[in-house]
Design an enzyme around this catalytic site. Structure first.
Site, mmCIF file in Angstrom:
data_model
loop_
_atom_site.group_PDB
_atom_site.id
_atom_site.type_symbol
_atom_site.label_atom_id
_atom_site.label_comp_id
_atom_site.label_asym_id
_atom_site.label_seq_id
_atom_site.Cartn_x
_atom_site.Cartn_y
_atom_site.Cartn_z
ATOM 1 N N ASP A 208 -31.901 -118.707 -5.743
ATOM 2 C CA ASP A 208 -33.267 -118.959 -5.286
ATOM 3 C C ASP A 208 -34.174 -117.937 -5.956
ATOM 4 O O ASP A 208 -33.808 -117.369 -6.985
ATOM 5 C CB ASP A 208 -33.346 -118.908 -3.751
ATOM 6 C CG ASP A 208 -34.429 -119.828 -3.194
ATOM 7 O OD1 ASP A 208 -35.596 -119.658 -3.592
ATOM 8 O OD2 ASP A 208 -34.107 -120.692 -2.373
ATOM 9 N N HIS A 230 -34.713 -118.931 -9.209
ATOM 10 C CA HIS A 230 -35.977 -119.649 -9.362
ATOM 11 C C HIS A 230 -37.093 -118.772 -9.920
ATOM 12 O O HIS A 230 -38.259 -119.137 -9.840
ATOM 13 C CB HIS A 230 -36.409 -120.251 -8.021
ATOM 14 C CG HIS A 230 -35.459 -121.282 -7.485
ATOM 15 N ND1 HIS A 230 -35.581 -121.802 -6.213
ATOM 16 C CD2 HIS A 230 -34.384 -121.884 -8.040
ATOM 17 C CE1 HIS A 230 -34.606 -122.685 -6.008
ATOM 18 N NE2 HIS A 230 -33.874 -122.745 -7.105
#
Length: 375
Positions: A208, A230
């Protein structure tokens, strides 16, 4: 003459007896049962040590299930964390560890904080079983953390919350085992309600955001290496209330590398939130490689956990500066180097320079044009 001498002798005997009594009392106290340097290796001894010592070592402990190990350090404490720390399994929200204090120095020495994430990962993140957040830092007053290793976070790794004037240096957050084993929502550094934060010289391998700034001001993130996740993110609009809860100001990312990630740079505002603002944010000297979706993604249409395609200017972004952003994409047919989607009056006074991102399969898409850059 003789009587005076007897009196002085009696006083001396009483003084020696009193001193001996005080020593015996001190030796029988809980704090004195610790070593003189306040070193503990058992969970049961931690509370006494933390409340008694300002120079403290905690080594190789196991924390009971469904328990936050809260280290409320005395002002100015120097804490050394050693060995492998583990937590027994329980499905709960956590955090597993919370550290507070003013002007504290926290140092790892051969340290691994093992969250045993494989016991929790189910590929569903927030939608699956309840997973604990790992480490919460809420320190103030010039506190420093260094040489801390986190392994296999069950969920979000480090939450910097209600902290100020705190520096994190030389962290390794390694959740790479989760790449093929269902790791999800394993943010590296989440920051909210904090000011005066520096995170530097650190590595994050996760699934993430490498960094996600939600709220606060005066932050620096420099010399970070991020992979698997991310990217370097702002995610603003966590509240339906208006004002400071949805505000980020004066944040700089510099000299960072992002590889094998969905995004390089990601700035998103939540259109289902209250009002707020993002201002004075700089990304400088960011190197990207093997980015699969967006090299740079700025969007004002995030709601209910995903993009909606309908942008709203409820949290305007002003003075967004990007300089020396370079690298390459490796994604499929939908990969985009630069994507900008602003709501009405949602974007202003952006200055971008020296942007070079290659190998995207789709053309960049921008409904707002920064000074110095053209899609």
């Amino acid at each position: 003459m003789w009587c005076g001498h007897t009196s002085r002798t009696s006083i001396m005997i009483k003084s020696v007896f009193l001193f001996a009594t005080l020593v015996a009392s001190a030796l029988s106290s809980p704090a004195a049962n610790l070593t003189t340097s306040c070193t503990v290796t058992s969970y049961d001894d931690i509370s006494t040590a933390v409340s008694s010592c300002t120079t403290l070592t905690i080594s190789g402990i196991t924390v009971p299930a469904e328990t936050t190990l809260t280290l409320s350090l005395k002002s100015g404490t120097k804490l050394t964390m050693e060995g492998t720390w583990t937590w027994k399994y329980a499905e709960w929200k956590g955090p597993l560890l919370k550290i507070t204090g003013s002007g504290v120095t926290v140092t790892g020495s051969g340290l691994t904080l093992n969250g045993q994430g494989a016991d929790y990962w189910d590929g569903k993140g927030d939608s699956g079983i309840t997973k604990p957040k790992f480490l919460t830092i809420a320190t103030t007053g010039g506190s420093t953390f260094s040489d801390i290793n986190l392994l296999n976070c069950p969920h979000q790794c480090i939450s910097i919350s209600s902290a100020s004037d705190t520096t994190l240096d030389n962290f390794v957050v390694d959740v790479s085992d989760g790449d093929d084993n269902g790791g999800h929502n394993t943010d590296g550094f989440d920051v909210s309600g904090s000011t005066g934060i520096t995170v530097q010289n650190s590595v994050v391998k996760n699934q993430d955001d490498c960094v996600a700034v939600n709220q606060g001001s005066d932050m620096v993130f420099k010399n970070l290496t991020c992979s698997g996740g991310h990217g370097l993110s702002l995610s603003v609009g966590q509240s339906t209330s208006d004002g400071s809860v949805n505000t980020v100001k004066n944040v700089t990312f510099s000299d960072c590398t992002v590889t094998n990630s969905a995004n390089g740079i990601h700035v998103k505002t939540h259109s289902d939130a209250g009002t707020g603002s993002i201002s004075d944010v700089t990304y400088k000297s960011i190197k990207l490689s093997s980015i699969t979706k967006y090299g740079i993604n700025v969007q004002e249409d995030y709601a209910d956990g995903s993009s909606t395609g309908t942008a709203l200017g409820n949290i305007p972004i002003t003075n967004l500066v990007l300089d020396a952003i370079s690298g390459s994409m490796s994604g499929g047919s939908s990969s985009i180097a630069v994507y900008i989607l602003c709501g009405t009056d949602g974007c202003s006074d952006w200055t971008w320079s020296d942007i070079s991102i290659t190998d995207a399969k789709k053309d960049s898409s921008c409904n707002f044009t920064p000074t110095g850059y053209s899609c």
